[in-house]
Design an enzyme around this catalytic site. Structure first.
Site, PDB file in Angstrom:
ATOM      1  N   CYS A  21      -2.403  -3.102   7.188  1.00  0.00           N
ATOM      2  CA  CYS A  21      -1.876  -3.041   8.549  1.00  0.00           C
ATOM      3  C   CYS A  21      -2.081  -1.618   9.074  1.00  0.00           C
ATOM      4  O   CYS A  21      -2.440  -0.717   8.318  1.00  0.00           O
ATOM      5  CB  CYS A  21      -0.395  -3.426   8.551  1.00  0.00           C
ATOM      6  SG  CYS A  21       0.682  -2.140   7.878  1.00  0.00           S
ATOM      7  N   GLU A  53       0.818  -1.212   0.000  1.00  0.00           N
ATOM      8  CA  GLU A  53       0.000   0.000   0.000  1.00  0.00           C
ATOM      9  C   GLU A  53       0.854   1.265   0.000  1.00  0.00           C
ATOM     10  O   GLU A  53       0.583   2.206  -0.746  1.00  0.00           O
ATOM     11  CB  GLU A  53      -0.940   0.008   1.217  1.00  0.00           C
ATOM     12  CG  GLU A  53      -1.964  -1.093   1.204  1.00  0.00           C
ATOM     13  CD  GLU A  53      -1.505  -2.395   1.845  1.00  0.00           C
ATOM     14  OE1 GLU A  53      -2.365  -3.245   2.109  1.00  0.00           O
ATOM     15  OE2 GLU A  53      -0.281  -2.568   2.092  1.00  0.00           O
TER      16      GLU A  53
END
Length: 149
Positions: free
Chosen positions: A80, A52
């Site tokens: 996360c 990401e």
């Protein structure tokens, strides 16, 4: 589903290349993929090189801006805490994911433990009162040249 399929394809290919964890992400704007990335923690020896974060960096470079409003993220796994925060800071409109953080924990990724640590505040944090620390904030506040984000 095509965007999620691409994020998953990237994650599978990354496992085959053995360059990082089984994670992939694509950033989409106006119906087209503007950036994609795999987890490259191992390849780059960088614990922040999650799919990401890498996709955000590439999308910002491609679009020439640090605000990704109008974009959506498709990640092969629930982001996360670091990646979720980065996606929020980037102002991505929507986050879609495949595997859950519980799924990731089952194969040895401690994202769920980090979420729990944040919630439980197990790690010691302490403010150190350093008068000079306020200097940068004061200069920022007074600056007429700053670019707000």
């Amino acid at each position: 589903m095509e965007y999620m399929d691409e994020a998953v394809r990237i994650s599978i290919e990354n496992v085959r290349r053995n360059e990082g964890g089984p994670f992939g992400c694509v950033i989409v704007r106006n119906g087209r993929i503007v950036a994609s990335a795999a987890n490259s923690v191992v390849a780059l020896k960088d614990p922040t090189a999650h799919a990401e974060v890498s996709a955000i960096r590439e999308a910002c470079r491609v679009l020439g801006r640090f605000d990704l409003s109008g974009c959506d993220a498709y990640s092969s796994c629930e982001p996360c805490p670091m990646c979720y925060s980065a996606l929020k800071w980037a102002r991505v409109d929507n986050i879609y994911y495949g595997n859950s953080r519980a799924d990731a924990a089952r194969i040895g990724f401690d994202d769920d433990a980090i979420y729990n640590e944040i919630i439980d505040r197990k790690q010691t944090t302490e403010r150190l009162h350093v008068p000079s620390a306020a200097t940068a904030f004061r200069l920022w506040e007074e600056s007429t040249l700053k670019i707000r984000y």
